[in-house]
Motif scaffolding. Structure first.
Motif, PDB file in Angstrom:
ATOM      1  N   GLU A  69       0.848  -1.185   0.000  1.00 55.14           N
ATOM      2  CA  GLU A  69       0.000   0.000   0.000  1.00 55.14           C
ATOM      3  C   GLU A  69       0.886   1.238   0.000  1.00 55.14           C
ATOM      4  O   GLU A  69       1.736   1.409   0.872  1.00 55.14           O
ATOM      5  CB  GLU A  69      -0.920   0.015   1.220  1.00 55.14           C
ATOM      6  CG  GLU A  69      -1.817   1.243   1.278  1.00 55.14           C
ATOM      7  CD  GLU A  69      -2.757   1.233   2.462  1.00 55.14           C
ATOM      8  OE1 GLU A  69      -2.561   2.068   3.384  1.00 55.14           O
ATOM      9  OE2 GLU A  69      -3.688   0.392   2.477  1.00 55.14           O
ATOM     10  N   TRP A 133      -5.653   3.315  -6.842  1.00 57.88           N
ATOM     11  CA  TRP A 133      -4.926   2.040  -6.886  1.00 57.88           C
ATOM     12  C   TRP A 133      -4.017   2.016  -8.103  1.00 57.88           C
ATOM     13  O   TRP A 133      -4.074   2.918  -8.945  1.00 57.88           O
ATOM     14  CB  TRP A 133      -5.874   0.852  -6.825  1.00 57.88           C
ATOM     15  CG  TRP A 133      -6.799   0.626  -8.002  1.00 57.88           C
ATOM     16  CD1 TRP A 133      -7.744   1.479  -8.473  1.00 57.88           C
ATOM     17  CD2 TRP A 133      -6.870  -0.551  -8.811  1.00 57.88           C
ATOM     18  NE1 TRP A 133      -8.400   0.906  -9.520  1.00 57.88           N
ATOM     19  CE2 TRP A 133      -7.897  -0.334  -9.757  1.00 57.88           C
ATOM     20  CE3 TRP A 133      -6.194  -1.766  -8.819  1.00 57.88           C
ATOM     21  CZ2 TRP A 133      -8.249  -1.293 -10.715  1.00 57.88           C
ATOM     22  CZ3 TRP A 133      -6.540  -2.730  -9.776  1.00 57.88           C
ATOM     23  CH2 TRP A 133      -7.554  -2.487 -10.709  1.00 57.88           C
ATOM     24  N   ALA A 151      -3.025  -0.853  -3.536  1.00 53.75           N
ATOM     25  CA  ALA A 151      -3.746   0.355  -3.122  1.00 53.75           C
ATOM     26  C   ALA A 151      -2.815   1.554  -3.101  1.00 53.75           C
ATOM     27  O   ALA A 151      -1.640   1.452  -2.740  1.00 53.75           O
ATOM     28  CB  ALA A 151      -4.358   0.144  -1.736  1.00 53.75           C
ATOM     29  N   VAL A 169      -8.734  -4.511  -0.430  1.00 56.16           N
ATOM     30  CA  VAL A 169      -8.570  -4.710  -1.866  1.00 56.16           C
ATOM     31  C   VAL A 169      -9.325  -5.995  -2.207  1.00 56.16           C
ATOM     32  O   VAL A 169      -8.901  -7.092  -1.832  1.00 56.16           O
ATOM     33  CB  VAL A 169      -7.088  -4.807  -2.271  1.00 56.16           C
ATOM     34  CG1 VAL A 169      -6.962  -5.061  -3.770  1.00 56.16           C
ATOM     35  CG2 VAL A 169      -6.344  -3.529  -1.876  1.00 56.16           C
ATOM     36  N   ILE A 224     -11.742  -1.268  -2.575  1.00 57.61           N
ATOM     37  CA  ILE A 224     -11.172  -1.178  -3.923  1.00 57.61           C
ATOM     38  C   ILE A 224     -11.514  -2.463  -4.662  1.00 57.61           C
ATOM     39  O   ILE A 224     -11.177  -3.559  -4.195  1.00 57.61           O
ATOM     40  CB  ILE A 224      -9.642  -1.005  -3.880  1.00 57.61           C
ATOM     41  CG1 ILE A 224      -9.264   0.273  -3.119  1.00 57.61           C
ATOM     42  CG2 ILE A 224      -9.058  -0.991  -5.297  1.00 57.61           C
ATOM     43  CD1 ILE A 224      -7.768   0.389  -2.850  1.00 57.61           C
ATOM     44  N   ALA A 226     -10.450  -4.678  -7.367  1.00 53.75           N
ATOM     45  CA  ALA A 226      -9.310  -4.953  -8.251  1.00 53.75           C
ATOM     46  C   ALA A 226      -9.555  -6.166  -9.139  1.00 53.75           C
ATOM     47  O   ALA A 226      -8.630  -6.642  -9.802  1.00 53.75           O
ATOM     48  CB  ALA A 226      -8.045  -5.171  -7.417  1.00 53.75           C
ATOM     49  N   ARG A 268     -14.069   2.399  -6.515  1.00 53.64           N
ATOM     50  CA  ARG A 268     -13.758   2.423  -5.089  1.00 53.64           C
ATOM     51  C   ARG A 268     -14.857   3.152  -4.334  1.00 53.64           C
ATOM     52  O   ARG A 268     -15.576   3.972  -4.905  1.00 53.64           O
ATOM     53  CB  ARG A 268     -12.433   3.162  -4.804  1.00 53.64           C
ATOM     54  CG  ARG A 268     -11.199   2.430  -5.315  1.00 53.64           C
ATOM     55  CD  ARG A 268     -10.820   2.818  -6.694  1.00 53.64           C
ATOM     56  NE  ARG A 268     -10.468   4.212  -6.807  1.00 53.64           N
ATOM     57  CZ  ARG A 268     -10.667   4.940  -7.901  1.00 53.64           C
ATOM     58  NH1 ARG A 268     -11.240   4.413  -8.959  1.00 53.64           N
ATOM     59  NH2 ARG A 268     -10.301   6.217  -7.939  1.00 53.64           N
TER      60      ARG A 268
END
Length: 475
Positions: A69, A133, A151, A169, A224, A226, A268
């Motif tokens: 992160e 991200w 992130a 995430v 988030i 992903a 997000r």
């Protein structure tokens, strides 16, 4: 053996411009520290499916899934040295960050791909606070699926007062019985339907049973998505999430429709969760987006300690300070229509490919199934869909003329969603990725203030690879 049961080129004219935009003293900003770090993209192994299964061979940043992160303060500069130890070229795109075009990480369009054994140095100022991200834009349908994502958090000058902050995430993986990642990347079935939906869902790279919480605490949770293609629809049982930011941009605190947080790929949400349960209780977080394929993501597990006192949960949820986004002038804005077409069960019979009109059979032979305004894109470099005058206001009228949802992402800018299906939006939220469901229409508005050629594409990565992408030029 069964796997866990889940379903399927400068933005602001350098330091001086940034100082003016943020209302900061130029000298103070020029003297501000630059955060320096290195990310190493390389093969690795990660215990994704849990201790009952072998480690999964992955591709990762600096040995971690998700990658480290990155956390900076608003106005701070960041310098990231990327070393490529993968067996193929890569890049990094800093998703949602409004940065110079040369730092955007799109292969051949904004930079040469980072070849194996080579390095590239990204440097930019972080003008917006929020949740962002990073991920590759080179063969992203495979590289992101193998684990290359992380992130990027830009903290406000005065962060929200909460008891704890968490980042989730969210990702999914298509795993084989030995916990290896299925190698059927980019197959035509996934590309023509709803993309690559995995069979194992993780929070921060692991299948989780429970998240420990304490009665009476207020948590800021940064979510988030992903995943390559999965749309999440999260319900926090017996809890009331308050959305305070979307795609990194503050919004009036509000409870989502039906209490469900819906996030398409790349999107997000920052939410505030007040822990109103009793000590020792457990409450499920359930993903209900795909009807008939609902599953428990994780439990909120309350410890036995007494409620936290004094508690912030009795206080109103404050609004986050706005970021320095230019407000579009809707009265003077130029309008452009963007029609998304193609896919299985679609009506597209032909499209423009490499400057010539070809039939659907030829498109499919070239791995193309989708188009924007009748153009099926090959690669990242092609004639712009639109050329916008710098600093002009514009409205894009997006039409999803397909049978599948599409999260549409614009690089280099954030935009207001001003209407959906002809009705004004309640919150006029700023986004960088807007989810359009089947047959849906949305109008987005922004000021084209960031010069360069910017990608505009579906963030279901299989759709992007199969033609649903284009370039918007700001000059």
């Amino acid at each position: 053996m069964t796997l866990p049961p889940v379903t399927r080129r400068t933005v602001l004219g350098g330091v001086a411009g940034l100082a003016a935009t943020l209302g900061l003293d130029r000298t103070a900003l020029a003297d501000a520290s630059t955060k320096r770090l290195t990310l190493v993209a390389a093969p690795g192994r990660s215990l994704i499916a849990g201790s009952s299964y072998p480690e999964t061979p992955v591709w990762c940043f600096s040995g971690q899934v998700p990658g480290p992160e990155i956390r900076v303060r608003q106005g701070e500069r960041v310098h990231v040295r990327v070393e490529n130890r993968l067996p193929e070229a890569t890049t990094i795109h800093w998703h949602g960050l409004r940065i110079p075009n040369a730092m955007d990480g799109v292969p051949h369009l904004t930079q040469k791909p980072i070849e194996p054994g080579n390095t590239f140095e990204y440097e930019f100022a972080c003008q917006d606070a929020g949740t962002f991200w990073y991920h590759p834009h080179q063969r992203s349908h495979e590289q992101v699926e193998r684990g290359l994502a992380g992130a990027f958090i830009v903290e406000e000058a005065s962060p929200m007062s909460v008891d704890r902050e968490l980042t989730w995430v969210l990702d999914d993986w298509r795993l084989m019985r030995d916990a290896s990642i299925s190698s059927d990347f980019g197959n035509m079935h996934d590309a023509g339907h709803d993309g690559r939906i995995g069979n194992t869902v993780t929070i921060n790279g692991q299948v989780r049973d429970a998240i420990p919480v304490r009665a009476g605490e207020r948590i800021r949770l940064r979510l988030i998505n992903a995943a390559n293609a999965r749309i999440f629809g999260l319900v926090f049982k017996d809890h009331v999430p308050q959305i305070v930011a979307l795609d990194g941009q503050p919004v009036e605190p509000h409870t989502p429709d039906g209490g469900r947080i819906v996030l398409g790929p790349a999107m997000r949400a920052d939410i505030v969760l007040d822990m109103a349960g009793r000590p020792g209780a457990r409450f499920q977080v359930v993903d209900t987006f795909y009807r008939g394929f609902e599953y428990r993501l994780v439990d909120l597990a309350y410890g036995d300690e007494p409620p936290l006192l004094p508690s912030k949960t009795s206080e109103p949820v404050p609004r986050l300070p706005a970021n320095p986004l230019p407000e579009p002038d809707l009265a003077k804005a130029r309008r452009h229509e963007i029609v998304l077409g193609g896919g299985m069960m679609g009506m597209m019979r032909s499209a423009v490919m490499d400057g010539r009109t070809v039939d659907m059979r030829t498109l499919m032979q070239n791995g193309l199934l989708w188009a924007i305004n009748g153009v099926a894109a090959t690669g990242h470099v092609h004639e712009p869909l639109l050329t916008l005058e710098r600093n002009s206001s514009c409205v894009l009228a997006l039409v999803n003329d397909t049978a599948w949802p599409h999260p549409i992402h614009l690089h280099g800018h954030s935009f207001r969603v001003v209407s959906r299906n002809g009705a004004p939006t309640r919150h006029r939220e700023w986004l960088d990725t807007v989810l359009l469901h089947r047959g849906e229409r949305a109008e987005i508005a922004f000021v084209a203030d960031n010069p360069g050629d910017w990608m505009f594409h579906c963030h279901i990565l299989e759709h992007q690879a199969a033609g649903m992408m284009g370039v918007i030029r700001v000059s």
